[in-house]
Design a protein around this motif. Sequence first.
Motif, PDB file in Angstrom:
ATOM      1  N   GLU A  32      -1.741 -55.252 -22.908  1.00 40.74           N
ATOM      2  CA  GLU A  32      -0.993 -53.868 -22.732  1.00 40.74           C
ATOM      3  C   GLU A  32      -1.237 -52.643 -23.361  1.00 40.74           C
ATOM      4  OE1 GLU A  32       3.061 -54.604 -23.421  1.00 40.74           O
ATOM      5  OE2 GLU A  32       3.495 -55.892 -21.865  1.00 40.74           O
ATOM      6  N   ALA A  33      -1.520 -52.940 -24.761  1.00 37.91           N
ATOM      7  CA  ALA A  33      -2.176 -51.717 -25.467  1.00 37.91           C
ATOM      8  C   ALA A  33      -3.420 -51.318 -24.699  1.00 37.91           C
ATOM      9  CB  ALA A  33      -2.302 -52.157 -27.020  1.00 37.91           C
ATOM     10  N   LEU A  34      -4.294 -52.145 -24.633  1.00 36.37           N
ATOM     11  CA  LEU A  34      -5.646 -51.837 -23.952  1.00 36.37           C
ATOM     12  C   LEU A  34      -5.520 -51.232 -22.761  1.00 36.37           C
ATOM     13  CD1 LEU A  34      -8.793 -51.807 -23.907  1.00 36.37           C
ATOM     14  CD2 LEU A  34      -8.699 -54.153 -23.262  1.00 36.37           C
ATOM     15  N   ILE A  35      -4.675 -51.810 -21.849  1.00 39.26           N
ATOM     16  CA  ILE A  35      -4.561 -51.251 -20.524  1.00 39.26           C
ATOM     17  C   ILE A  35      -3.781 -49.799 -20.514  1.00 39.26           C
ATOM     18  CG2 ILE A  35      -3.452 -51.551 -18.291  1.00 39.26           C
ATOM     19  CD1 ILE A  35      -3.818 -54.628 -18.500  1.00 39.26           C
ATOM     20  N   ALA A  36      -3.140 -49.588 -21.527  1.00 39.27           N
ATOM     21  CA  ALA A  36      -2.469 -48.124 -21.601  1.00 39.27           C
ATOM     22  C   ALA A  36      -3.315 -47.393 -21.980  1.00 39.27           C
ATOM     23  CB  ALA A  36      -1.271 -48.187 -22.795  1.00 39.27           C
ATOM     24  N   LYS A  37      -4.587 -47.493 -22.610  1.00 38.46           N
ATOM     25  CA  LYS A  37      -5.529 -46.723 -23.118  1.00 38.46           C
ATOM     26  C   LYS A  37      -6.458 -46.412 -22.246  1.00 38.46           C
ATOM     27  CE  LYS A  37      -7.912 -45.174 -27.243  1.00 38.46           C
ATOM     28  NZ  LYS A  37      -7.889 -45.256 -28.613  1.00 38.46           N
ATOM     29  N   GLU A  38      -6.863 -47.487 -21.386  1.00 33.13           N
ATOM     30  CA  GLU A  38      -7.924 -47.522 -20.275  1.00 33.13           C
ATOM     31  C   GLU A  38      -7.465 -48.345 -19.083  1.00 33.13           C
ATOM     32  OE1 GLU A  38     -11.818 -46.426 -18.949  1.00 33.13           O
ATOM     33  OE2 GLU A  38     -10.877 -45.838 -20.712  1.00 33.13           O
ATOM     34  N   LYS A  39      -7.035 -47.393 -17.979  1.00 35.12           N
ATOM     35  CA  LYS A  39      -6.049 -47.861 -17.084  1.00 35.12           C
ATOM     36  C   LYS A  39      -6.774 -48.789 -16.145  1.00 35.12           C
ATOM     37  CE  LYS A  39      -2.637 -45.164 -17.684  1.00 35.12           C
ATOM     38  NZ  LYS A  39      -2.191 -45.315 -19.037  1.00 35.12           N
ATOM     39  N   ASP A  40      -7.877 -48.383 -15.413  1.00 32.17           N
ATOM     40  CA  ASP A  40      -8.541 -49.267 -14.494  1.00 32.17           C
ATOM     41  C   ASP A  40      -9.682 -50.008 -14.955  1.00 32.17           C
ATOM     42  OD1 ASP A  40      -9.048 -50.027 -11.854  1.00 32.17           O
ATOM     43  OD2 ASP A  40     -10.388 -48.410 -11.280  1.00 32.17           O
ATOM     44  N   VAL A  41      -9.454 -51.209 -15.623  1.00 35.28           N
ATOM     45  CA  VAL A  41     -10.514 -52.163 -16.226  1.00 35.28           C
ATOM     46  C   VAL A  41     -10.067 -53.504 -15.767  1.00 35.28           C
ATOM     47  CG1 VAL A  41     -10.833 -50.402 -18.382  1.00 35.28           C
ATOM     48  CG2 VAL A  41      -8.998 -52.198 -18.432  1.00 35.28           C
ATOM     49  N   LEU A  42     -10.957 -54.286 -15.931  1.00 36.94           N
ATOM     50  CA  LEU A  42     -10.772 -55.741 -16.049  1.00 36.94           C
ATOM     51  C   LEU A  42     -11.136 -56.045 -17.449  1.00 36.94           C
ATOM     52  CD1 LEU A  42     -11.206 -58.509 -14.751  1.00 36.94           C
ATOM     53  CD2 LEU A  42     -13.540 -58.295 -14.731  1.00 36.94           C
ATOM     54  N   VAL A  43      -9.931 -56.776 -17.777  1.00 34.35           N
ATOM     55  CA  VAL A  43     -10.005 -57.119 -19.212  1.00 34.35           C
ATOM     56  C   VAL A  43     -10.232 -58.562 -19.526  1.00 34.35           C
ATOM     57  CG1 VAL A  43      -8.224 -57.525 -21.255  1.00 34.35           C
ATOM     58  CG2 VAL A  43      -7.703 -55.665 -19.511  1.00 34.35           C
ATOM     59  N   ILE A  44     -11.279 -58.568 -20.411  1.00 33.35           N
ATOM     60  CA  ILE A  44     -11.695 -59.823 -20.805  1.00 33.35           C
ATOM     61  C   ILE A  44     -11.433 -60.339 -22.206  1.00 33.35           C
ATOM     62  CG2 ILE A  44     -14.053 -61.381 -20.968  1.00 33.35           C
ATOM     63  CD1 ILE A  44     -15.347 -58.995 -19.163  1.00 33.35           C
ATOM     64  N   PRO A  45     -10.608 -61.348 -22.307  1.00 37.89           N
ATOM     65  CA  PRO A  45     -10.038 -61.578 -23.622  1.00 37.89           C
ATOM     66  C   PRO A  45     -11.108 -62.580 -24.500  1.00 37.89           C
ATOM     67  CG  PRO A  45      -9.028 -63.032 -22.091  1.00 37.89           C
ATOM     68  CD  PRO A  45      -9.853 -62.087 -21.124  1.00 37.89           C
ATOM     69  N   SER A  46     -11.101 -62.162 -25.600  1.00 40.06           N
ATOM     70  CA  SER A  46     -12.077 -62.910 -26.640  1.00 40.06           C
ATOM     71  C   SER A  46     -11.347 -63.803 -27.540  1.00 40.06           C
ATOM     72  CB  SER A  46     -13.070 -62.085 -27.248  1.00 40.06           C
ATOM     73  OG  SER A  46     -13.823 -62.818 -28.304  1.00 40.06           O
ATOM     74  N   TYR A  47     -10.804 -63.183 -28.388  1.00 43.09           N
ATOM     75  CA  TYR A  47      -9.797 -63.800 -29.332  1.00 43.09           C
ATOM     76  C   TYR A  47      -8.539 -63.115 -29.575  1.00 43.09           C
ATOM     77  CZ  TYR A  47     -12.038 -61.292 -33.185  1.00 43.09           C
ATOM     78  OH  TYR A  47     -12.352 -60.478 -34.126  1.00 43.09           O
ATOM     79  N   LEU A  48      -7.417 -63.794 -30.342  1.00 45.17           N
ATOM     80  CA  LEU A  48      -6.354 -63.044 -30.913  1.00 45.17           C
ATOM     81  C   LEU A  48      -6.198 -63.959 -32.162  1.00 45.17           C
ATOM     82  CD1 LEU A  48      -3.893 -61.571 -31.150  1.00 45.17           C
ATOM     83  CD2 LEU A  48      -2.760 -63.131 -29.627  1.00 45.17           C
ATOM     84  N   ALA A  49      -6.131 -63.348 -33.367  1.00 45.90           N
ATOM     85  CA  ALA A  49      -5.952 -64.105 -34.569  1.00 45.90           C
ATOM     86  C   ALA A  49      -5.563 -62.973 -35.546  1.00 45.90           C
ATOM     87  CB  ALA A  49      -7.257 -64.855 -35.039  1.00 45.90           C
TER      88      ALA A  49
END
Length: 181
Positions: A32-49
């Motif tokens: 959500e934080a990424l999409i709020a900053k850059e609206k029209d994107v295809l998000v590609i997750p790498s990792y969460l740690a």
Amino acid sequence: MKKRLSAILVLFLLAFILGMSAKTDAYSEPREALIAKEKDVLVIPSYLANNKALFFFINSTDNLGAAYVQKGLFGWKTGMLTWSPMDQERKYEKLSGYQGYGENLIYGIIRNGDKHMVQIGEEHATILDLTAVLSSSEVEKFKLDGLSIWYYESDDELLTEDEKEIILVDKDTGEELDMIY
């Protein structure tokens, strides 16, 4: 006494305003934080740690980018975004350069990442198969079939004297297929 009380009140109000400001830019989920900053994107997750997430993204104008998202006191916040244009033909059989994010992350795209390794000095980059992390409709829409993102992170500054070459290697034969400095 009145001056002291006034000073405390001003500090309290300032802290409250800063806290509310920090909270409005924070989100419950890193995506959500990424999409709020850059609206029209295809998000590609790498990792969460460890309260840190790494995402890659493709924006509507065919740019590949990267962003770190950090979890803070009020939620997830996106740091700076970096991106650069992708090859319109998607010809990534060889290394076609790389992008950097600060001094500690470099990344790029290769075709057939399951058959290749990317070496930075003596280290190996992580290969992120886009067909494994995205839906088939997203892969088709953005022309990503057979493509992988390679990335390398370090706690130290990258591409020092010991890491000055980036080499594409065939996994099966060990043959060097391409090199960039």
